[in-house]
Write a protein that holds these residues in place. Structure first.
Motif, PDB file in Angstrom:
ATOM      1  N   LEU A   5       0.858  -1.180   0.000  1.00 52.99           N
ATOM      2  CA  LEU A   5       0.000   0.000   0.000  1.00 52.99           C
ATOM      3  C   LEU A   5       0.893   1.228   0.000  1.00 52.99           C
ATOM      4  O   LEU A   5       1.732   1.384   0.899  1.00 52.99           O
ATOM      5  CB  LEU A   5      -0.908   0.002   1.233  1.00 52.99           C
ATOM      6  CG  LEU A   5      -1.746  -1.261   1.473  1.00 52.99           C
ATOM      7  CD1 LEU A   5      -2.478  -1.170   2.806  1.00 52.99           C
ATOM      8  CD2 LEU A   5      -2.729  -1.486   0.334  1.00 52.99           C
ATOM      9  N   SER A   6       0.725   2.093  -0.999  1.00 52.02           N
ATOM     10  CA  SER A   6       1.572   3.278  -1.136  1.00 52.02           C
ATOM     11  C   SER A   6       0.706   4.515  -1.332  1.00 52.02           C
ATOM     12  O   SER A   6      -0.393   4.420  -1.889  1.00 52.02           O
ATOM     13  CB  SER A   6       2.513   3.136  -2.344  1.00 52.02           C
ATOM     14  OG  SER A   6       3.220   1.914  -2.312  1.00 52.02           O
ATOM     15  N   PRO A   7       1.175   5.697  -0.875  1.00 56.25           N
ATOM     16  CA  PRO A   7       0.399   6.923  -1.106  1.00 56.25           C
ATOM     17  C   PRO A   7       0.205   7.184  -2.593  1.00 56.25           C
ATOM     18  O   PRO A   7       1.092   6.921  -3.404  1.00 56.25           O
ATOM     19  CB  PRO A   7       1.265   8.011  -0.464  1.00 56.25           C
ATOM     20  CG  PRO A   7       2.145   7.295   0.509  1.00 56.25           C
ATOM     21  CD  PRO A   7       2.413   5.946  -0.110  1.00 56.25           C
ATOM     22  N   SER A   8      -0.988   7.703  -2.937  1.00 60.39           N
ATOM     23  CA  SER A   8      -1.287   8.063  -4.319  1.00 60.39           C
ATOM     24  C   SER A   8      -2.141   9.323  -4.300  1.00 60.39           C
ATOM     25  O   SER A   8      -3.302   9.277  -3.898  1.00 60.39           O
ATOM     26  CB  SER A   8      -2.031   6.936  -5.037  1.00 60.39           C
ATOM     27  OG  SER A   8      -2.379   7.300  -6.349  1.00 60.39           O
ATOM     28  N   GLY A   9      -1.549  10.450  -4.692  1.00 58.78           N
ATOM     29  CA  GLY A   9      -2.273  11.707  -4.648  1.00 58.78           C
ATOM     30  C   GLY A   9      -2.386  12.221  -3.222  1.00 58.78           C
ATOM     31  O   GLY A   9      -1.734  11.739  -2.297  1.00 58.78           O
ATOM     32  N   ALA A  10      -3.266  13.190  -3.037  1.00 58.34           N
ATOM     33  CA  ALA A  10      -3.389  13.842  -1.728  1.00 58.34           C
ATOM     34  C   ALA A  10      -4.027  12.942  -0.683  1.00 58.34           C
ATOM     35  O   ALA A  10      -3.643  12.957   0.484  1.00 58.34           O
ATOM     36  CB  ALA A  10      -4.202  15.128  -1.880  1.00 58.34           C
ATOM     37  N   GLU A  11      -5.026  12.126  -1.068  1.00 56.92           N
ATOM     38  CA  GLU A  11      -5.768  11.339  -0.090  1.00 56.92           C
ATOM     39  C   GLU A  11      -5.849   9.861  -0.423  1.00 56.92           C
ATOM     40  O   GLU A  11      -6.407   9.089   0.359  1.00 56.92           O
ATOM     41  CB  GLU A  11      -7.205  11.881   0.036  1.00 56.92           C
ATOM     42  CG  GLU A  11      -7.281  13.313   0.529  1.00 56.92           C
ATOM     43  CD  GLU A  11      -8.718  13.767   0.670  1.00 56.92           C
ATOM     44  OE1 GLU A  11      -9.606  13.131   0.063  1.00 56.92           O
ATOM     45  OE2 GLU A  11      -8.965  14.745   1.391  1.00 56.92           O
ATOM     46  N   GLY A  12      -5.307   9.432  -1.559  1.00 53.45           N
ATOM     47  CA  GLY A  12      -5.486   8.052  -1.992  1.00 53.45           C
ATOM     48  C   GLY A  12      -4.298   7.165  -1.701  1.00 53.45           C
ATOM     49  O   GLY A  12      -3.254   7.605  -1.210  1.00 53.45           O
ATOM     50  N   GLY A  36       5.405 -13.680  -5.392  1.00 57.68           N
ATOM     51  CA  GLY A  36       5.622 -12.294  -5.775  1.00 57.68           C
ATOM     52  C   GLY A  36       5.062 -11.912  -7.120  1.00 57.68           C
ATOM     53  O   GLY A  36       5.222 -10.776  -7.563  1.00 57.68           O
ATOM     54  N   VAL A  37       4.394 -12.852  -7.809  1.00 56.95           N
ATOM     55  CA  VAL A  37       3.819 -12.575  -9.133  1.00 56.95           C
ATOM     56  C   VAL A  37       2.527 -11.774  -8.955  1.00 56.95           C
ATOM     57  O   VAL A  37       1.662 -12.152  -8.158  1.00 56.95           O
ATOM     58  CB  VAL A  37       3.522 -13.888  -9.880  1.00 56.95           C
ATOM     59  CG1 VAL A  37       2.896 -13.593 -11.245  1.00 56.95           C
ATOM     60  CG2 VAL A  37       4.805 -14.695 -10.039  1.00 56.95           C
ATOM     61  N   PRO A  38       2.359 -10.665  -9.685  1.00 54.93           N
ATOM     62  CA  PRO A  38       1.175  -9.813  -9.494  1.00 54.93           C
ATOM     63  C   PRO A  38      -0.136 -10.550  -9.698  1.00 54.93           C
ATOM     64  O   PRO A  38      -0.280 -11.348 -10.632  1.00 54.93           O
ATOM     65  CB  PRO A  38       1.357  -8.716 -10.545  1.00 54.93           C
ATOM     66  CG  PRO A  38       2.838  -8.649 -10.758  1.00 54.93           C
ATOM     67  CD  PRO A  38       3.319 -10.066 -10.637  1.00 54.93           C
ATOM     68  N   VAL A  39      -1.095 -10.277  -8.809  1.00 55.01           N
ATOM     69  CA  VAL A  39      -2.450 -10.821  -8.891  1.00 55.01           C
ATOM     70  C   VAL A  39      -3.427  -9.708  -9.269  1.00 55.01           C
ATOM     71  O   VAL A  39      -4.329  -9.907 -10.077  1.00 55.01           O
ATOM     72  CB  VAL A  39      -2.866 -11.467  -7.556  1.00 55.01           C
ATOM     73  CG1 VAL A  39      -4.353 -11.809  -7.548  1.00 55.01           C
ATOM     74  CG2 VAL A  39      -2.028 -12.709  -7.290  1.00 55.01           C
ATOM     75  N   ALA A  40      -3.263  -8.525  -8.686  1.00 49.21           N
ATOM     76  CA  ALA A  40      -4.154  -7.399  -8.968  1.00 49.21           C
ATOM     77  C   ALA A  40      -3.454  -6.109  -8.572  1.00 49.21           C
ATOM     78  O   ALA A  40      -2.488  -6.116  -7.793  1.00 49.21           O
ATOM     79  CB  ALA A  40      -5.476  -7.534  -8.218  1.00 49.21           C
ATOM     80  N   SER A  41      -3.956  -4.992  -9.098  1.00 50.25           N
ATOM     81  CA  SER A  41      -3.404  -3.688  -8.727  1.00 50.25           C
ATOM     82  C   SER A  41      -4.508  -2.634  -8.804  1.00 50.25           C
ATOM     83  O   SER A  41      -5.502  -2.803  -9.518  1.00 50.25           O
ATOM     84  CB  SER A  41      -2.238  -3.298  -9.642  1.00 50.25           C
ATOM     85  OG  SER A  41      -2.677  -3.141 -10.985  1.00 50.25           O
ATOM     86  N   VAL A  42      -4.326  -1.563  -8.054  1.00 46.91           N
ATOM     87  CA  VAL A  42      -5.239  -0.424  -8.056  1.00 46.91           C
ATOM     88  C   VAL A  42      -4.379   0.827  -8.161  1.00 46.91           C
ATOM     89  O   VAL A  42      -3.516   1.060  -7.306  1.00 46.91           O
ATOM     90  CB  VAL A  42      -6.097  -0.373  -6.774  1.00 46.91           C
ATOM     91  CG1 VAL A  42      -7.076   0.804  -6.842  1.00 46.91           C
ATOM     92  CG2 VAL A  42      -6.829  -1.680  -6.536  1.00 46.91           C
ATOM     93  N   ASP A  43      -4.614   1.622  -9.190  1.00 49.07           N
ATOM     94  CA  ASP A  43      -3.823   2.844  -9.363  1.00 49.07           C
ATOM     95  C   ASP A  43      -4.063   3.813  -8.213  1.00 49.07           C
ATOM     96  O   ASP A  43      -3.123   4.419  -7.690  1.00 49.07           O
ATOM     97  CB  ASP A  43      -4.160   3.520 -10.694  1.00 49.07           C
ATOM     98  CG  ASP A  43      -3.681   2.712 -11.887  1.00 49.07           C
ATOM     99  OD1 ASP A  43      -2.826   1.826 -11.692  1.00 49.07           O
ATOM    100  OD2 ASP A  43      -4.173   2.954 -12.999  1.00 49.07           O
ATOM    101  N   ALA A  44      -5.323   3.979  -7.833  1.00 54.10           N
ATOM    102  CA  ALA A  44      -5.650   4.898  -6.742  1.00 54.10           C
ATOM    103  C   ALA A  44      -6.948   4.469  -6.083  1.00 54.10           C
ATOM    104  O   ALA A  44      -7.923   4.157  -6.765  1.00 54.10           O
ATOM    105  CB  ALA A  44      -5.766   6.331  -7.249  1.00 54.10           C
ATOM    106  N   LEU A  45      -6.948   4.449  -4.765  1.00 51.05           N
ATOM    107  CA  LEU A  45      -8.142   4.155  -3.977  1.00 51.05           C
ATOM    108  C   LEU A  45      -8.299   5.252  -2.931  1.00 51.05           C
ATOM    109  O   LEU A  45      -7.392   5.484  -2.132  1.00 51.05           O
ATOM    110  CB  LEU A  45      -8.014   2.792  -3.284  1.00 51.05           C
ATOM    111  CG  LEU A  45      -9.089   2.445  -2.254  1.00 51.05           C
ATOM    112  CD1 LEU A  45     -10.472   2.461  -2.871  1.00 51.05           C
ATOM    113  CD2 LEU A  45      -8.799   1.090  -1.619  1.00 51.05           C
ATOM    114  N   VAL A  46      -9.431   5.925  -2.966  1.00 55.09           N
ATOM    115  CA  VAL A  46      -9.712   6.997  -2.024  1.00 55.09           C
ATOM    116  C   VAL A  46     -10.763   6.511  -1.038  1.00 55.09           C
ATOM    117  O   VAL A  46     -11.798   5.971  -1.437  1.00 55.09           O
ATOM    118  CB  VAL A  46     -10.211   8.267  -2.740  1.00 55.09           C
ATOM    119  CG1 VAL A  46     -10.575   9.352  -1.727  1.00 55.09           C
ATOM    120  CG2 VAL A  46      -9.146   8.770  -3.714  1.00 55.09           C
ATOM    121  N   GLY A  47     -10.488   6.699   0.258  1.00 59.39           N
ATOM    122  CA  GLY A  47     -11.440   6.306   1.290  1.00 59.39           C
ATOM    123  C   GLY A  47     -12.320   7.465   1.702  1.00 59.39           C
ATOM    124  O   GLY A  47     -11.979   8.631   1.498  1.00 59.39           O
TER     125      GLY A  47
END
Length: 290
Positions: A157-164, A174-185
């Motif tokens: 989990l890494s920061p993305s933008g101001a709040e995401g 370690g092989v990718p299963v899924a990714s999300v560019d940005a998730l805002v709560g």
């Protein structure tokens, strides 16, 4: 709960929607909408080095007690965090399904309880930090699925933008299963989470089939109205009529007169389906049956 998927547009994208209703009221309330596409972008990296270099281990023994303190009480199915680390603003975690849920993981692109657990460490700050209000996932951008049926995940989990936050999920290699560019709560007060608690806290929705009542049908066979939709390649109509039953028929369900008690549809491959490969023929027949 209800998920709707619209017709594809000119470039193969579909609009999706999520709705719910209180049982018995019959009014569907929209909760989410989005766009679905078959295109999956190439993922740039995985999580092969584990634990991550330079990351400091975090005690996860009290994670769910701390989350419950801000109103997020997770039932046993969703308590999937097994280990966690921090490296600056990044959070890493290991999450896994319980033994009972592992058998059904293959039914999902990504098991909902596993995806939920992958986000839990985003709501847990350092132990010496005063906990803020609960935040629930609200706006998802750039969600991609690379593999299905996972039972355990490595999470970043890494920061993305101001709040995401950005999310990377990988399997135990370690092989990718899924990714999300940005998730805002979205911040939610604890009293909002408990205001309409009509469900048990570990509820996990599944498909439910309504059983057709059969009481009295055999004893009152002469009153049963049968209907045959489409072709009758198996000769069921003749068999029923020979047994003294009343049978109506029509090419489609909408063309039937009256309200038959039992509707029969022959689910057999069409004559030209033999030219298809078995998976295609199976999908075609399943679609026709539905």
């Amino acid at each position: 709960m209800q998920l709707s998927v619209g017709a594809p547009d000119g470039v193969g994208r579909r609009v999706v929607g999520v709705f719910s209703q209180v049982e018995g009221e019959g009014v569907w309330t929209p909760h989410a909408s989005g766009v679905l596409s078959a295109d999956v972008p190439v993922v740039g990296e995985g999580l092969g080095v584990w634990p991550p270099v330079g990351a400091v281990a975090v005690d996860v023994g009290g994670v769910y007690e701390r989350l419950a303190g801000v109103g997020l009480e997770y039932g046993p199915v969703f308590q999937g965090v097994r280990a966690a680390w921090r490296r600056g603003d990044e959070v890493f975690a290991e999450v896994a399904l319980g033994e009972e849920q592992r058998a059904e993981a293959g039914r999902f692109g990504l098991h909902p309880a596993l995806l939920d657990a992958a986000l839990h460490m985003a709501g847990v700050g350092p132990e010496d930090e005063e906990p803020g209000p609960a935040r629930l996932p609200f706006a998802w951008t750039g969600v991609s699925l690379y593999a299905t049926g996972a039972t355990e995940l490595r999470v970043r989990l890494s920061p993305s933008g101001a709040e995401g936050i950005s999310v990377l999920l990988a399997d135990t290699d370690g092989v990718p299963v899924a990714s999300v560019d940005a998730l805002v709560g979205r911040p939610v007060a604890a009293e909002q989470l408990t205001a309409s608690s009509q469900l048990t806290k570990d509820s996990l929705f599944t498909v439910e089939w309504d059983r057709v009542p059969t009481e009295g049908m055999q004893g009152a066979a002469s009153q049963v109205q049968w209907a045959m939709v489409g072709s009758d390649d198996l000769g069921l109509t003749a068999t029923l009529e020979a047994a003294g039953q009343d049978v109506v028929s029509g090419p489609e369900l909408a063309t039937l007169a009256g309200s038959p008690d039992v509707v029969l549809v022959t689910c057999a491959s069409e004559s030209d389906s033999g030219a298809q490969d078995l998976p295609s023929a199976t999908r075609h027949l399943a679609h026709r049956a539905l």
